[in-house]
Design an enzyme around this catalytic site. Structure first.
Site, PDB file in Angstrom:
ATOM      1  N   LYS A  13     -21.488 -17.972 -23.655  1.00  0.00           N
ATOM      2  CA  LYS A  13     -21.904 -17.024 -24.709  1.00  0.00           C
ATOM      3  C   LYS A  13     -20.855 -16.946 -25.823  1.00  0.00           C
ATOM      4  CE  LYS A  13     -22.192 -13.548 -21.771  1.00  0.00           C
ATOM      5  NZ  LYS A  13     -21.774 -14.191 -20.508  1.00  0.00           N
ATOM      6  N   ARG A 171     -18.320 -10.578 -10.383  1.00  0.00           N
ATOM      7  CA  ARG A 171     -19.032 -10.586 -11.675  1.00  0.00           C
ATOM      8  C   ARG A 171     -20.368 -11.307 -11.562  1.00  0.00           C
ATOM      9  NH1 ARG A 171     -14.618 -13.422 -14.812  1.00  0.00           N
ATOM     10  NH2 ARG A 171     -16.090 -13.551 -16.523  1.00  0.00           N
TER      11      ARG A 171
HETATM   12  P1  AP5 Z   1     -17.306 -18.712 -22.439  1.00  0.00           P
HETATM   13  O1  AP5 Z   1     -17.928 -19.108 -23.725  1.00  0.00           O
HETATM   14  O2  AP5 Z   1     -16.032 -17.975 -22.464  1.00  0.00           O
HETATM   15  O3  AP5 Z   1     -18.390 -17.984 -21.497  1.00  0.00           O
HETATM   16  P2  AP5 Z   1     -19.037 -16.536 -21.571  1.00  0.00           P
HETATM   17  O4  AP5 Z   1     -20.481 -16.695 -21.317  1.00  0.00           O
HETATM   18  O5  AP5 Z   1     -18.608 -15.835 -22.804  1.00  0.00           O
HETATM   19  O6  AP5 Z   1     -18.399 -15.904 -20.261  1.00  0.00           O
HETATM   20  P3  AP5 Z   1     -17.644 -14.533 -20.049  1.00  0.00           P
HETATM   21  O7  AP5 Z   1     -16.827 -14.699 -18.776  1.00  0.00           O
HETATM   22  O8  AP5 Z   1     -16.912 -14.099 -21.261  1.00  0.00           O
HETATM   23  O9  AP5 Z   1     -18.795 -13.587 -19.762  1.00  0.00           O
HETATM   24  P4  AP5 Z   1     -18.730 -12.253 -19.050  1.00  0.00           P
HETATM   25  O10 AP5 Z   1     -20.085 -11.811 -19.333  1.00  0.00           O
HETATM   26  O11 AP5 Z   1     -18.347 -12.266 -17.629  1.00  0.00           O
HETATM   27  O12 AP5 Z   1     -17.469 -11.510 -19.699  1.00  0.00           O
HETATM   28  P5  AP5 Z   1     -17.366 -10.398 -20.798  1.00  0.00           P
HETATM   29  O13 AP5 Z   1     -16.125 -10.635 -21.551  1.00  0.00           O
HETATM   30  O14 AP5 Z   1     -18.635 -10.269 -21.534  1.00  0.00           O
HETATM   31  O15 AP5 Z   1     -17.122 -20.059 -21.585  1.00  0.00           O
HETATM   32  C1  AP5 Z   1     -16.530 -20.024 -20.294  1.00  0.00           C
HETATM   33  C2  AP5 Z   1     -15.652 -21.269 -20.111  1.00  0.00           C
HETATM   34  O16 AP5 Z   1     -16.474 -22.430 -20.071  1.00  0.00           O
HETATM   35  C3  AP5 Z   1     -14.662 -21.509 -21.246  1.00  0.00           C
HETATM   36  O17 AP5 Z   1     -13.510 -22.054 -20.692  1.00  0.00           O
HETATM   37  C4  AP5 Z   1     -15.372 -22.540 -22.137  1.00  0.00           C
HETATM   38  O18 AP5 Z   1     -14.451 -23.361 -22.842  1.00  0.00           O
HETATM   39  C5  AP5 Z   1     -16.167 -23.338 -21.127  1.00  0.00           C
HETATM   40  N1  AP5 Z   1     -17.462 -23.806 -21.626  1.00  0.00           N
HETATM   41  C6  AP5 Z   1     -18.348 -23.132 -22.414  1.00  0.00           C
HETATM   42  N2  AP5 Z   1     -19.454 -23.876 -22.625  1.00  0.00           N
HETATM   43  C7  AP5 Z   1     -19.271 -25.029 -21.939  1.00  0.00           C
HETATM   44  C8  AP5 Z   1     -20.084 -26.213 -21.772  1.00  0.00           C
HETATM   45  N3  AP5 Z   1     -21.287 -26.336 -22.344  1.00  0.00           N
HETATM   46  N4  AP5 Z   1     -19.578 -27.206 -21.013  1.00  0.00           N
HETATM   47  C9  AP5 Z   1     -18.349 -27.097 -20.427  1.00  0.00           C
HETATM   48  N5  AP5 Z   1     -17.549 -26.020 -20.566  1.00  0.00           N
HETATM   49  C10 AP5 Z   1     -18.006 -25.009 -21.306  1.00  0.00           C
HETATM   50  O19 AP5 Z   1     -17.196  -9.090 -19.912  1.00  0.00           O
HETATM   51  C11 AP5 Z   1     -16.005  -8.845 -19.199  1.00  0.00           C
HETATM   52  C12 AP5 Z   1     -16.088  -7.499 -18.511  1.00  0.00           C
HETATM   53  O20 AP5 Z   1     -16.206  -6.445 -19.488  1.00  0.00           O
HETATM   54  C13 AP5 Z   1     -17.305  -7.294 -17.600  1.00  0.00           C
HETATM   55  O21 AP5 Z   1     -17.069  -7.796 -16.309  1.00  0.00           O
HETATM   56  C14 AP5 Z   1     -17.453  -5.770 -17.635  1.00  0.00           C
HETATM   57  O22 AP5 Z   1     -16.502  -5.161 -16.802  1.00  0.00           O
HETATM   58  C15 AP5 Z   1     -17.104  -5.439 -19.078  1.00  0.00           C
HETATM   59  N6  AP5 Z   1     -18.289  -5.463 -19.951  1.00  0.00           N
HETATM   60  C16 AP5 Z   1     -18.524  -6.306 -21.001  1.00  0.00           C
HETATM   61  N7  AP5 Z   1     -19.713  -6.065 -21.572  1.00  0.00           N
HETATM   62  C17 AP5 Z   1     -20.255  -5.020 -20.871  1.00  0.00           C
HETATM   63  C18 AP5 Z   1     -21.482  -4.333 -20.959  1.00  0.00           C
HETATM   64  N8  AP5 Z   1     -22.397  -4.649 -21.883  1.00  0.00           N
HETATM   65  N9  AP5 Z   1     -21.713  -3.323 -20.093  1.00  0.00           N
HETATM   66  C19 AP5 Z   1     -20.790  -2.966 -19.174  1.00  0.00           C
HETATM   67  N10 AP5 Z   1     -19.619  -3.619 -19.008  1.00  0.00           N
HETATM   68  C20 AP5 Z   1     -19.348  -4.630 -19.851  1.00  0.00           C
END
Ligand code: AP5
Ligand code: MG
Ligand code: ZN
Length: 217
Positions: A13, A171
Site C-alpha cells: 500500500k 497484524r
Molecule cells: P509496503 O508498501 O510498506 O506495504 P504496506 O502495505 O504499506 O504494509 P504496512 O506494513 O505498512 O501495512 P500495515 O497495514 O500493517 O501498517 P500500517 O503502517 O498501516 O511494502 C512492504 C514491503 O514490501 C516493503 O519492504 C516494500 O519495499 C516491499 N514491497 C512492496 N511491494 C512489493 C512488490 N510488489 N514486490 C516485492 N516487494 C514489495 O499500520 C501500522 C499500525 O498502526 C497497525 O498495526 C495499527 O496498530 C495502527 N493503525 C494504522 N492504521 C490504523 C487504522 N486505520 N485503525 C487502527 N489502527 C491503525
C-alpha cells in the site's frame, strides 16, 4: 479523486501510494504514517497508539477516525487523496462515508491488493523505512541506492518496531478478523477493484493505473 488502497500488511500500500500520489499530485493519507509521526513527536496520541501498534492491534476507532478526519479536512485534500491503511474496520468505513459527505466529496474506488501470506512475511521481514519521510524499501526487492540512506530525502533507514515475527503474525490475524469484512462492504457498494499485488512493484503500479484510468470520467 478519493481512492482507498485496501490490503494486508506488506501488500505494498505504502509503496504504491507513493507512486500514485506523484502521478496525480494527490496527498498520501496513511493512518500508520500519521500514528508513527505522533510516536516520534511523543504526543499523547502517539503514546496511546504505541501501546496498540507494539502488539499489532488496531488503535481504537474513535481516535483513529478523529485523526483521519482532521487530515482529510485540510485544504490540500480538497481535490482528493490516496488513503492507505484507513479504513480498517466497518466502523471506520462508515465514518469515512460521513466525513466525505460532509466535505461534499465521494469515494472514487477501492483498490484491493491481494497477496498470499508467505509473500507478505518475506516482504515485511526485509523492509526498511525512512525515519524522516517514511518511504518504504526492501533489502532485496527494493533496495535504496545507498544502504541505510533514503533515496528521496537522505534520511536514515531503519526497521519498523512492528516488523518482528510475532508482531507480523498478530497484524496478519487482526487484518483477517477486522479488515477483510471491508472487501464485501465495498463489493456491495460496487466500489471494489481487485489487483493481483503478487507481482513486481512496477507491474502492480501498471495494474493499478489501468484500473484508475478506467474509473475517471
Ligand atoms: P509496503 O508498501 O510498506 O506495504 P504496506 O502495505 O504499506 O504494509 P504496512 O506494513 O505498512 O501495512 P500495515 O497495514 O500493517 O501498517 P500500517 O503502517 O498501516 O511494502 C512492504 C514491503 O514490501 C516493503 O519492504 C516494500 O519495499 C516491499 N514491497 C512492496 N511491494 C512489493 C512488490 N510488489 N514486490 C516485492 N516487494 C514489495 O499500520 C501500522 C499500525 O498502526 C497497525 O498495526 C495499527 O496498530 C495502527 N493503525 C494504522 N492504521 C490504523 C487504522 N486505520 N485503525 C487502527 N489502527 C491503525
Ligand atoms: Mg504502509
Ligand atoms: Zn526519506
Amino acid at each position: 479523486m478519493h481512492l482507498i488502497l485496501l490490503g494486508p500488511p506488506g501488500s505494498g500500500k505504502g509503496t504504491q501510494a507513493e507512486r500514485l500520489c506523484k502521478q496525480w499530485a494527490l496527498p498520501h493519507v496513511a493512518s500508520g504514517d500519521l500514528f508513527r509521526d505522533h510516536l516520534k513527536r511523543e504526543t499523547d496520541l502517539g503514546k496511546l497508539a504505541r501501546s496498540y501498534m507494539d502488539i499489532g492491534q488496531l488503535v481504537p476507532d474513535d481516535v483513529t477516525i478523529a485523526m483521519v478526519k482532521e487530515r482529510l479536512s485540510r485544504s490540500d485534500c480538497r481535490g482528493g487523496a490516496i488513503l492507505d491503511g484507513f479504513p480498517r474496520t466497518r466502523a471506520q468505513a462508515e465514518a469515512l462515508d460521513l466525513i466525505l459527505q460532509e466535505l461534499g466529496q465521494q469515494l472514487t474506488g477501492v483498490l484491493f491488493m491481494a497477496v498470499p501470506d508467505d509473500v507478505l512475511i518475506e516482504r515485511l521481514s526485509g523492509r526498511r523505512i525512512c525515519l524522516q519521510c517514511q518511504a518504504p524499501y526492501h533489502v532485496a526487492f527494493s533496495p535504496p541506492r545507498e544502504t541505510k540512506t533514503c533515496d528521496l530525502c537522505g534520511g536514515e533507514l531503519c526497521q519498523r518496531d512492528d516488523d518482528q515475527p510475532e508482531t507480523i503474525k498478530a497484524r496478519l490475524d487482526v487484518y483477517q478478523q477486522q479488515t477483510t469484512p471491508l472487501i464485501e462492504f465495498y463489493q456491495v457498494a460496487n466500489l471494489l477493484h481487485e489487483v493481483d499485488a503478487n507481482m513486481d512493484i512496477d507491474q502492480v503500479t501498471d495494474a493499478l493505473l489501468t484500473i484508475i484510468h478506467s474509473l475517471q470520467p
